[in-house]
Design a protein around this motif. Sequence first.
Motif, PDB file in Angstrom:
ATOM      1  N   LYS A 272     -41.086  10.746  -4.707  1.00  0.00           N
ATOM      2  CA  LYS A 272     -39.723  10.958  -5.197  1.00  0.00           C
ATOM      3  C   LYS A 272     -39.662  10.656  -6.695  1.00  0.00           C
ATOM      4  O   LYS A 272     -40.313   9.724  -7.181  1.00  0.00           O
ATOM      5  CB  LYS A 272     -38.742  10.031  -4.466  1.00  0.00           C
ATOM      6  N   GLU A 273     -38.879  11.449  -7.422  1.00  0.00           N
ATOM      7  CA  GLU A 273     -38.628  11.101  -8.822  1.00  0.00           C
ATOM      8  C   GLU A 273     -37.963   9.726  -8.856  1.00  0.00           C
ATOM      9  O   GLU A 273     -36.935   9.517  -8.225  1.00  0.00           O
ATOM     10  CB  GLU A 273     -37.721  12.137  -9.475  1.00  0.00           C
ATOM     11  N   THR A 274     -38.570   8.808  -9.584  1.00  0.00           N
ATOM     12  CA  THR A 274     -38.138   7.411  -9.553  1.00  0.00           C
ATOM     13  C   THR A 274     -37.948   6.873 -10.966  1.00  0.00           C
ATOM     14  O   THR A 274     -38.842   6.997 -11.814  1.00  0.00           O
ATOM     15  CB  THR A 274     -39.177   6.546  -8.821  1.00  0.00           C
ATOM     16  N   LEU A 275     -36.786   6.284 -11.202  1.00  0.00           N
ATOM     17  CA  LEU A 275     -36.502   5.605 -12.464  1.00  0.00           C
ATOM     18  C   LEU A 275     -36.569   4.108 -12.219  1.00  0.00           C
ATOM     19  O   LEU A 275     -35.854   3.569 -11.370  1.00  0.00           O
ATOM     20  CB  LEU A 275     -35.118   5.990 -12.991  1.00  0.00           C
ATOM     21  N   LEU A 276     -37.439   3.434 -12.961  1.00  0.00           N
ATOM     22  CA  LEU A 276     -37.619   1.987 -12.852  1.00  0.00           C
ATOM     23  C   LEU A 276     -36.929   1.332 -14.046  1.00  0.00           C
ATOM     24  O   LEU A 276     -37.327   1.547 -15.197  1.00  0.00           O
ATOM     25  CB  LEU A 276     -39.107   1.630 -12.852  1.00  0.00           C
ATOM     26  N   LEU A 277     -35.886   0.550 -13.780  1.00  0.00           N
ATOM     27  CA  LEU A 277     -35.143  -0.132 -14.837  1.00  0.00           C
ATOM     28  C   LEU A 277     -35.396  -1.636 -14.727  1.00  0.00           C
ATOM     29  O   LEU A 277     -35.072  -2.254 -13.711  1.00  0.00           O
ATOM     30  CB  LEU A 277     -33.643   0.159 -14.714  1.00  0.00           C
ATOM     31  N   TYR A 278     -35.971  -2.212 -15.780  1.00  0.00           N
ATOM     32  CA  TYR A 278     -36.301  -3.629 -15.783  1.00  0.00           C
ATOM     33  C   TYR A 278     -35.883  -4.262 -17.101  1.00  0.00           C
ATOM     34  O   TYR A 278     -35.949  -3.625 -18.153  1.00  0.00           O
ATOM     35  CB  TYR A 278     -37.811  -3.832 -15.583  1.00  0.00           C
ATOM     36  N   GLY A 279     -35.442  -5.515 -17.027  1.00  0.00           N
ATOM     37  CA  GLY A 279     -35.084  -6.243 -18.228  1.00  0.00           C
ATOM     38  C   GLY A 279     -36.301  -6.503 -19.097  1.00  0.00           C
ATOM     39  O   GLY A 279     -37.363  -6.893 -18.602  1.00  0.00           O
ATOM     40  N   ALA A 280     -36.156  -6.289 -20.406  1.00  0.00           N
ATOM     41  CA  ALA A 280     -37.275  -6.497 -21.321  1.00  0.00           C
ATOM     42  C   ALA A 280     -37.745  -7.949 -21.317  1.00  0.00           C
ATOM     43  O   ALA A 280     -38.910  -8.227 -21.614  1.00  0.00           O
ATOM     44  CB  ALA A 280     -36.867  -6.074 -22.728  1.00  0.00           C
ATOM     45  N   ASP A 281     -36.858  -8.874 -20.961  1.00  0.00           N
ATOM     46  CA  ASP A 281     -37.199 -10.290 -20.923  1.00  0.00           C
ATOM     47  C   ASP A 281     -37.269 -10.827 -19.489  1.00  0.00           C
ATOM     48  O   ASP A 281     -37.224 -12.038 -19.274  1.00  0.00           O
ATOM     49  CB  ASP A 281     -36.161 -11.101 -21.710  1.00  0.00           C
ATOM     50  N   SER A 282     -37.401  -9.934 -18.532  1.00  0.00           N
ATOM     51  CA  SER A 282     -37.371 -10.336 -17.127  1.00  0.00           C
ATOM     52  C   SER A 282     -38.735 -10.796 -16.635  1.00  0.00           C
ATOM     53  O   SER A 282     -39.774 -10.234 -17.018  1.00  0.00           O
ATOM     54  CB  SER A 282     -36.892  -9.171 -16.258  1.00  0.00           C
TER      55      SER A 282
ATOM     56  N   LEU B  98     -39.718   5.582   1.651  1.00  0.00           N
ATOM     57  CA  LEU B  98     -40.986   5.724   2.371  1.00  0.00           C
ATOM     58  C   LEU B  98     -40.774   6.039   3.847  1.00  0.00           C
ATOM     59  O   LEU B  98     -41.493   6.863   4.419  1.00  0.00           O
ATOM     60  CB  LEU B  98     -41.806   4.431   2.234  1.00  0.00           C
ATOM     61  N   ARG B  99     -39.795   5.411   4.461  1.00  0.00           N
ATOM     62  CA  ARG B  99     -39.573   5.589   5.903  1.00  0.00           C
ATOM     63  C   ARG B  99     -38.765   6.840   6.230  1.00  0.00           C
ATOM     64  O   ARG B  99     -38.986   7.481   7.262  1.00  0.00           O
ATOM     65  CB  ARG B  99     -38.843   4.371   6.485  1.00  0.00           C
ATOM     66  N   PHE B 100     -37.807   7.173   5.370  1.00  0.00           N
ATOM     67  CA  PHE B 100     -36.907   8.297   5.625  1.00  0.00           C
ATOM     68  C   PHE B 100     -36.858   9.210   4.402  1.00  0.00           C
ATOM     69  O   PHE B 100     -35.808   9.366   3.762  1.00  0.00           O
ATOM     70  CB  PHE B 100     -35.498   7.791   5.952  1.00  0.00           C
ATOM     71  N   PRO B 101     -37.990   9.821   4.036  1.00  0.00           N
ATOM     72  CA  PRO B 101     -38.055  10.585   2.785  1.00  0.00           C
ATOM     73  C   PRO B 101     -37.078  11.754   2.712  1.00  0.00           C
ATOM     74  O   PRO B 101     -36.613  12.106   1.625  1.00  0.00           O
ATOM     75  CB  PRO B 101     -39.509  11.073   2.745  1.00  0.00           C
ATOM     76  N   ASP B 102     -36.763  12.352   3.856  1.00  0.00           N
ATOM     77  CA  ASP B 102     -35.842  13.501   3.841  1.00  0.00           C
ATOM     78  C   ASP B 102     -34.414  13.088   3.486  1.00  0.00           C
ATOM     79  O   ASP B 102     -33.588  13.949   3.156  1.00  0.00           O
ATOM     80  CB  ASP B 102     -35.840  14.198   5.203  1.00  0.00           C
ATOM     81  N   LYS B 103     -34.129  11.807   3.553  1.00  0.00           N
ATOM     82  CA  LYS B 103     -32.763  11.344   3.299  1.00  0.00           C
ATOM     83  C   LYS B 103     -32.544  10.854   1.868  1.00  0.00           C
ATOM     84  O   LYS B 103     -31.437  10.454   1.510  1.00  0.00           O
ATOM     85  CB  LYS B 103     -32.392  10.243   4.288  1.00  0.00           C
ATOM     86  N   VAL B 104     -33.622  10.876   1.068  1.00  0.00           N
ATOM     87  CA  VAL B 104     -33.531  10.386  -0.309  1.00  0.00           C
ATOM     88  C   VAL B 104     -33.902  11.504  -1.274  1.00  0.00           C
ATOM     89  O   VAL B 104     -34.970  12.113  -1.148  1.00  0.00           O
ATOM     90  CB  VAL B 104     -34.468   9.174  -0.518  1.00  0.00           C
ATOM     91  N   LYS B 105     -33.027  11.759  -2.227  1.00  0.00           N
ATOM     92  CA  LYS B 105     -33.312  12.769  -3.254  1.00  0.00           C
ATOM     93  C   LYS B 105     -34.067  12.131  -4.412  1.00  0.00           C
ATOM     94  O   LYS B 105     -35.272  12.261  -4.532  1.00  0.00           O
ATOM     95  CB  LYS B 105     -32.004  13.395  -3.738  1.00  0.00           C
ATOM     96  N   LYS B 106     -33.357  11.432  -5.281  1.00  0.00           N
ATOM     97  CA  LYS B 106     -33.984  10.685  -6.365  1.00  0.00           C
ATOM     98  C   LYS B 106     -33.756   9.197  -6.147  1.00  0.00           C
ATOM     99  O   LYS B 106     -32.853   8.799  -5.417  1.00  0.00           O
ATOM    100  CB  LYS B 106     -33.423  11.111  -7.721  1.00  0.00           C
ATOM    101  N   LEU B 107     -34.566   8.395  -6.838  1.00  0.00           N
ATOM    102  CA  LEU B 107     -34.581   6.964  -6.584  1.00  0.00           C
ATOM    103  C   LEU B 107     -34.489   6.188  -7.896  1.00  0.00           C
ATOM    104  O   LEU B 107     -35.200   6.493  -8.853  1.00  0.00           O
ATOM    105  CB  LEU B 107     -35.890   6.620  -5.870  1.00  0.00           C
ATOM    106  N   VAL B 108     -33.590   5.201  -7.927  1.00  0.00           N
ATOM    107  CA  VAL B 108     -33.526   4.270  -9.051  1.00  0.00           C
ATOM    108  C   VAL B 108     -33.792   2.868  -8.514  1.00  0.00           C
ATOM    109  O   VAL B 108     -33.116   2.413  -7.585  1.00  0.00           O
ATOM    110  CB  VAL B 108     -32.161   4.304  -9.771  1.00  0.00           C
ATOM    111  N   VAL B 109     -34.783   2.209  -9.090  1.00  0.00           N
ATOM    112  CA  VAL B 109     -35.148   0.854  -8.698  1.00  0.00           C
ATOM    113  C   VAL B 109     -34.868  -0.062  -9.884  1.00  0.00           C
ATOM    114  O   VAL B 109     -35.466   0.096 -10.953  1.00  0.00           O
ATOM    115  CB  VAL B 109     -36.629   0.776  -8.288  1.00  0.00           C
TER     116      VAL B 109
END
Length: 253
Positions: free
Chosen positions: A198-208, A107-118
């Motif tokens: 940004k293209e963002t992949l959200l990975l979360y535990g099914a039991d989290s 959000l703060r430095f969008p030009d410095k991030v290509k894709k995002l994994v959270v």
Amino acid sequence: MPVIKVNNRDVHIQELNKGAAETVLMIHGMFSNLSVYYFNIAPILAEHFHVVMYDLKSHGMSERTLHGYDLNSMTDDLNALMEALYLNSVHLAGYSFGGLIALKMALRFPDKVKKLVVIEAPDPKDEKARGIIDDYSREFLEHYVENFTDTTKVKMGKRQMERNHRMYEYLFYQTSIKSDMIAEKDFLDEPQITLLNKETLLLYGADSNCLETGKELNEKIKTSELTPVPGDHNIPIQEPVLIANMINTFFMN
């Protein structure tokens, strides 16, 4: 162990496959260190990418400091690290509170991030989500000790264990880390989250306990994809190869 100066503080970093065309920069969670990636996830990513990992302030082998654990300070540190390493833009991955740092960076430095994994980013206003970070730190320490010998061929002794415990006690009881996290309680409710493109992949535990946060982020970020992974908040430890392959595929496509 490479240590560089960033914002006049010592920062421990590790890099793999420096000659690759694109860089993946990985942010660990609070109360852990870069080894959560180093042992299993980073080597898989390094088959295709330049991988950069670093210890957050007061974590691992980076310099201790009493203050500056809010998201603005953390992303200022990350931006300065990228400048020190001459990285113009990177694929960014963050785990737990590191996932919030990754979101704030985009959000703060969008030009410095290509894709995002959270990965398993908690909602800072959710006390249960904040509490599982404490559980994570205990499981992480067990994992770190187990893999330390395999990786370094040196058995971690009682003195080393005591140093690790002192680090956690320092973070918990002497720094502003918990109050700074609480101060970020409204971060995921800010309107700017919905503007993230940004293209963002959200990975979360099914039991989290954090899965509901993943679902909320998936609704707010129009360019995101949510993928549940077997396990709970500790999925990078529980399913490192699966996590690495999913990140690899996402960044390569």
